[in-house]
Scaffold this motif. Structure first.
Motif, PDB file in Angstrom:
ATOM      1  N   UNK A 157       0.822  -1.219   0.000  1.00 29.87           N
ATOM      2  CA  UNK A 157       0.000   0.000   0.000  1.00 29.87           C
ATOM      3  C   UNK A 157       0.854   1.266   0.000  1.00 29.87           C
ATOM      4  N   UNK A 158       1.487   1.543  -1.132  1.00 28.36           N
ATOM      5  CA  UNK A 158       2.384   2.688  -1.276  1.00 28.36           C
ATOM      6  C   UNK A 158       2.035   3.426  -2.561  1.00 28.36           C
ATOM      7  N   UNK A 159       1.643   4.686  -2.438  1.00 29.74           N
ATOM      8  CA  UNK A 159       1.266   5.513  -3.586  1.00 29.74           C
ATOM      9  C   UNK A 159       2.315   6.582  -3.822  1.00 29.74           C
ATOM     10  N   UNK A 160       2.680   6.784  -5.081  1.00 27.24           N
ATOM     11  CA  UNK A 160       3.619   7.839  -5.468  1.00 27.24           C
ATOM     12  C   UNK A 160       2.882   8.898  -6.277  1.00 27.24           C
ATOM     13  N   UNK A 161       3.056  10.165  -5.920  1.00 30.49           N
ATOM     14  CA  UNK A 161       2.404  11.267  -6.627  1.00 30.49           C
ATOM     15  C   UNK A 161       3.462  12.067  -7.372  1.00 30.49           C
ATOM     16  N   UNK A 162       3.223  12.266  -8.666  1.00 29.94           N
ATOM     17  CA  UNK A 162       4.126  13.019  -9.535  1.00 29.94           C
ATOM     18  C   UNK A 162       3.332  14.100 -10.262  1.00 29.94           C
ATOM     19  N   UNK A 163       3.887  15.286 -10.367  1.00 31.54           N
ATOM     20  CA  UNK A 163       3.218  16.399 -11.045  1.00 31.54           C
ATOM     21  C   UNK A 163       3.558  16.399 -12.529  1.00 31.54           C
ATOM     22  N   UNK A 164       2.562  16.777 -13.364  1.00 33.31           N
ATOM     23  CA  UNK A 164       2.817  16.968 -14.792  1.00 33.31           C
ATOM     24  C   UNK A 164       2.481  18.399 -15.193  1.00 33.31           C
ATOM     25  N   UNK A 165       3.134  18.850 -16.265  1.00 33.69           N
ATOM     26  CA  UNK A 165       2.974  20.243 -16.698  1.00 33.69           C
ATOM     27  C   UNK A 165       1.767  20.412 -17.616  1.00 33.69           C
TER      28      UNK A 165
END
Length: 474
Positions: free
Chosen positions: A383-391
């Motif tokens: 149960x590990x979520x990674x959040x990444x931003x996009x332009x």
């Protein structure tokens, strides 16, 4: 369980060739709760010979006979479904709220869809002066995983039976008890002797014997990419067909016009499905950079709202991961995320507060995850979520496709024109739009290191069929 130390071969419960056994450990308590027999190449050979003897007659059975057989299996399954759900919960820690609904529903909708498809499936078609026949491929080896145990077994045995194949099933050695119940169901349903055979054991022994056996015509495997590669290598010398559904590191793209409250809550639930152990989960959450902080706060709140506890408690939403090795791997990857500079906003290393036993992982969320970080690239299976931003949308597609995997992708938004355009650009076998209900007729499988071939629906049938062209027949 009466048959835990026996195998089902040629329509009978038989003693294994050796006295090798293994203990099953409840991941919620770390206590042994059952002992099972472990198979050998000799057991596999007996099962394959039984399946080979049964193939000529079963391959010629009528569609009506196979439909009737599937309906009998369905009826007995419905009578024993609660027992199966409780068994899976004990075997691998799936919350009972999921095993009694999502898992069993999966089996039921796939059975209904298989019967419907079989009623209308064309096993012969005319093409000019040629008649093309679709014939059962032969004896198939079915190797299934522990994370969706009876569900993945149904995904494989249903098209095998529907198309007239005979089979040898090797369930995961970590979750074999639900497969034993299934063998009892098959026996009671009157499946002809040798059509369905069950041998438990380790992948490096029983799985290897299945992959290498010259009288197995096809292997259908679901599991890790590492194991899938080994199966393909082992099968190469006999030129058998290998259909594999392997790992994933799927992107979940949240568009700017989405309802973020519900979209992020759904995204976290998707990532944590089966205690974070779903191969097609959207473990990489991609959000517009202008809304990164909003998404981060919502995701942390959704993660912290999970109820951890006994999987047998209907209130539990998040149970343990499968075993000690999986727990250690997830802990190591969480620590790696911290060390590489990702921003930890929920969870972290160690057991959740108040839990002293069991392979429980804190529901964990990282933000500011950069491409190239280990937790961005590797399948964690916890149960590990990674959040990444996009332009912008082009950037979202680039980030989503920046992976060796290609099992699935997820998109949430309101503008369907945008969603359709995005879905065509994503390199994945399935694209799930706005958290849809599962469609049992949709083909499932991946690109690249997520495997080859497809399961489910008509496309799942075709994997179990050979094509014969009779030219001049028309």
């Amino acid at each position: 369980m009466e048959h835990a130390t026996k195998f089902y071969i040629d329509g009978k419960w038989v003693e294994p060739a050796s006295n090798a056994t293994a203990h099953l450990i409840n991941p919620a308590t770390e206590e042994v709760f059952a002992t099972i027999a472990m198979g050998s190449a000799e057991d596999v050979d007996k099962a394959v010979k039984a399946a080979r003897r049964a193939f000529p007659a079963f391959s010629k059975s009528s569609v009506e006979e196979r439909i009737h057989l599937l309906q009998k299996i369905e009826a007995i399954f419905l009578r024993r479904e609660r027992e199966i759900a409780e068994t899976v919960t004990q075997e691998m820690g799936m919350p009972i709220s999921l095993s009694t609904t999502g898992l069993l529903d999966w089996c039921k909708v796939h059975t209904a869809a298989t019967i419907e498809i079989l009623k209308n499936f064309q096993f012969a078609e005319k093409l000019g002066t040629t008649t093309v026949y679709k014939e059962p491929i032969g004896v198939v080896g079915l190797i299934t995983p522990w994370n969706w145990p009876i569900g993945q077994i149904f995904t494989k045995i249903l098209p095998a039976l529907a198309t007239g194949c005979t089979m040898v099933l090797k369930p995961s050695q970590l979750t074999p008890l639900d497969a034993i119940i299934l063998a009892e169901i098959m026996d009671e349903a009157g499946v002809p002797a040798g059509v369905f055979n069950l041998v438990n054991g380790e992948g490096r022994v029983v799985g290897e014997a299945i992959s290498q056996h010259p009288d197995i015509d096809m292997v259908s495997f679901t599991g890790s990419t590492r194991a899938g590669i080994q199966i393909s290598k082992s099968a190469a010398d006999t030129i058998k067909r290998v259909v594999s559904e392997l790992g994933g590191k799927s992107a979940n793209i949240i568009l700017d016009d989405a309802d973020f409250d519900t979209a992020i809550e759904s995204a976290v639930a998707n990532c944590f499905f089966i205690n974070g152990q779903a191969c097609d989960a959207g473990t990489r959450l991609l959000v517009p950079r202008t809304r990164l902080e909003e998404a981060t706060k919502l995701a942390a709140a959704a993660a912290n709202a999970n109820v951890l506890g006994s999987p047998a408690d209907p209130k539990t939403t998040l149970g343990p991961v499968m075993n000690a090795n999986q727990f250690a791997r997830v802990q190591e990857l969480i620590q790696t995320g911290i060390d590489e500079g990702a921003r930890l906003v929920a969870g972290g290393t160690g057991r959740p507060e108040g839990i002293e036993a069991g392979y429980y992982v804190k529901p964990t969320v990282f933000s500011d995850v950069k491409p190239g970080m280990t937790i961005y690239r590797e399948e964690i299976f916890g149960p590990v979520l990674s959040i990444t931003a996009y332009e912008d949308l082009d950037d979202a597609v680039r980030i989503a496709n920046d992976t060796v995997y290609g099992l699935a992708a997820h998109i949430t938004g309101k503008n369907m024109d945008t969603i359709r355009k995005l879905s065509r650009e994503l390199r994945a076998g399935s694209v799930f739009v706005n958290s849809p209900d599962w469609d049992p007729k949709a083909p499932f499988g991946g690109y690249r290191e997520s495997g080859n071939g497809r399961e489910c629906g008509e496309y799942g049938f075709t994997e179990f069929l050979e094509i014969k062209a009779v030219v001049g027949h028309g």
